[in-house]
Design a protein around this motif. Sequence first.
Motif, PDB file in Angstrom:
ATOM      1  N   LEU A 138       1.664   5.314   1.048  1.00 26.09           N
ATOM      2  CA  LEU A 138       1.439   6.328   1.922  1.00 26.09           C
ATOM      3  C   LEU A 138       1.920   7.583   1.128  1.00 26.09           C
ATOM      4  CD1 LEU A 138       1.313   7.742   4.822  1.00 26.09           C
ATOM      5  CD2 LEU A 138       3.511   7.133   5.229  1.00 26.09           C
TER       6      LEU A 138
ATOM      7  N   THR B  84       5.657   3.591  -0.917  1.00 27.83           N
ATOM      8  CA  THR B  84       4.956   2.262  -0.897  1.00 27.83           C
ATOM      9  C   THR B  84       5.832   1.057   0.104  1.00 27.83           C
ATOM     10  OG1 THR B  84       4.228   2.667  -3.058  1.00 27.83           O
ATOM     11  CG2 THR B  84       4.395   0.459  -2.551  1.00 27.83           C
TER      12      THR B  84
ATOM     13  N   LEU C  66       1.359   3.748  12.408  1.00 31.11           N
ATOM     14  CA  LEU C  66       0.256   3.728  11.141  1.00 31.11           C
ATOM     15  C   LEU C  66      -0.064   2.294  10.762  1.00 31.11           C
ATOM     16  CD1 LEU C  66       1.834   6.229   8.478  1.00 31.11           C
ATOM     17  CD2 LEU C  66      -0.266   6.601  10.006  1.00 31.11           C
TER      18      LEU C  66
ATOM     19  N   SER D  11      -4.213   2.207   1.431  1.00 33.29           N
ATOM     20  CA  SER D  11      -3.271   3.343   1.173  1.00 33.29           C
ATOM     21  C   SER D  11      -3.842   4.438   1.642  1.00 33.29           C
ATOM     22  CB  SER D  11      -3.431   3.472  -0.391  1.00 33.29           C
ATOM     23  OG  SER D  11      -2.980   2.491  -1.194  1.00 33.29           O
ATOM     24  N   GLN D  12      -2.856   5.472   2.301  1.00 33.20           N
ATOM     25  CA  GLN D  12      -3.383   6.463   3.185  1.00 33.20           C
ATOM     26  C   GLN D  12      -2.830   7.848   2.694  1.00 33.20           C
ATOM     27  OE1 GLN D  12      -3.443   6.084   7.181  1.00 33.20           O
ATOM     28  NE2 GLN D  12      -3.093   4.030   7.218  1.00 33.20           N
TER      29      GLN D  12
ATOM     30  N   LYS E 115       1.885  -4.521   3.578  1.00 34.98           N
ATOM     31  CA  LYS E 115       0.731  -4.611   4.520  1.00 34.98           C
ATOM     32  C   LYS E 115       1.577  -4.739   6.006  1.00 34.98           C
ATOM     33  CE  LYS E 115      -3.616  -6.366   5.742  1.00 34.98           C
ATOM     34  NZ  LYS E 115      -4.663  -7.471   5.316  1.00 34.98           N
TER      35      LYS E 115
ATOM     36  N   TYR F  69       0.721  -1.128  -0.004  1.00 31.95           N
ATOM     37  CA  TYR F  69       0.041   0.078   0.173  1.00 31.95           C
ATOM     38  C   TYR F  69       0.837   1.117  -0.037  1.00 31.95           C
ATOM     39  CZ  TYR F  69      -3.764  -3.460   1.171  1.00 31.95           C
ATOM     40  OH  TYR F  69      -4.630  -4.411   1.138  1.00 31.95           O
TER      41      TYR F  69
ATOM     42  N   MET G 190      -0.802   0.046   7.949  1.00 34.86           N
ATOM     43  CA  MET G 190      -0.884   0.092   6.575  1.00 34.86           C
ATOM     44  C   MET G 190      -1.659  -1.016   5.987  1.00 34.86           C
ATOM     45  SD  MET G 190       0.230   3.057   5.553  1.00 34.86           S
ATOM     46  CE  MET G 190       0.512   2.658   3.774  1.00 34.86           C
TER      47      MET G 190
END
Length: 469
Positions: A25, A64, A86, A91-92, A67, A23, A88
């Motif tokens: 960030l 990137t 965070l 995606s944030q 997870k 994911y 993860m």
Amino acid sequence: MRRSLLFTLVLFQSMLIFGQEKYTLSGQIKDAKNGEDLPFVNIVVKELTGVGTTSNIYGFYSLTVPKGNYTVLYQFVGYATIEKQLDMSSSQKIDIELSENVQNIKEFVVKAEREDQNITSNEGSVEKIDIQQIKELPSFGGEPDVIKVIQTKPGIKSAGEGNSGFYVRGGGLDQNLILLDEAPVYNPSHLLGFFSVFNGDALKSANIYKGGMLPEYGGRTASVMDIRMKDGNSKKLAVSGGLGLIASRLTIEAPIVKDKGSFMISGRRTYADLFLRLSSDESINQTDLFFYDLNMKANYRLSDKDRIYASGYFGRDKFGFGDAFGLNWGNATGTFRWNHIFTDKLFSNTSIIYSDYDYEFGFGQDEDELRLQSVIKDINFKQDFSLFMNDKNAVKFGVNVIHHTIEPGNLFAGSNTGLSAQDSEKKYALESAVYLQNQQKISDLFSINYGIRYSLFNQLGNGTAYNFD
């Protein structure tokens, strides 16, 4: 049999690595005090050795990771580190505001870079100039000057006392590309070279590339000096200025809409000519000797993914002795930029740039006037993309098209000179380029920066060709 087993194990391990859910960030990093974008901020993941990134020149970052739960650090020299926990699992988008780190300590040593930065960085021969430090250094006439500071750096030689030109590793004066908010500045000097056209109060950052220039730059062979103006304080009204022996300056910054848009206006002018007017000597009180410059910039955030900028610079020098002799020159630039975030990995910057430089000298006035003028005008279109593919590769690519208009010499003549006014034939050209570059991290100890740029220069319009035997 052993080879087949070994191949199966390698394939299985690769599938585990690439089969991990990943994911992204991403977000924007700003200064908590004034809302300015912060470039080159380090974003580090504690749990993953060697995994991290830096924000680009507009403060945007993208990283990137697989997870999982991570501790992410946002670090920048002179600012307090922010630590975020965070999850993860998706995606944030996280925007960060960093505050200055103020501590009372007895004794300290300040270093802008690590001692081994020159051998660990894959951007060779780059000097990052601290604008705040420039203001604190002694300067001629009390005017802070970024070019005077650059002339003291290794590999750079001054063109002489009282001259704002510089040579980089044997290159010529005209082989340095000087950019102000992406717009080329053809003559960076005021007052016959004693000052540069860059008002320190209006600047945010300045970098000079003395070698190994990135493919995104082109058109010169010696160096690139990339200077950026302040965006303006988006938090509150801020006024600063200074009185000098030669010139005075005033800068005003304020939000258009708080935390959404801001503007900056900075002006500077000398006043020696005002005192010369008080002289009873006619040969002195008719002397013109002054320069001025004006920096303006505004930005506005249209949405979370779109932001526009408009900036301009206007400056002029005038020097003359009544109607006996006179010369003047000036620069004018304008830049309109649009930043757009397509995805959490793809960032775009579109720029339309205008640059105008003219130089003129002459004798006499009215019917006895004789003047010669030269002009360079550029209209420039740039499209740049930044693609943060993964934690190992950051790709940048784009196109650039410049339309040049050159007026080599325009003659203005009065009726008593015996000459006829005449404009030289204008010259037109189209300069185009496309580039691709990648910053790739091979391991914790080894990374490379590579790319390619293709340039094309075409003369446009009619022309006269002479063949000599």
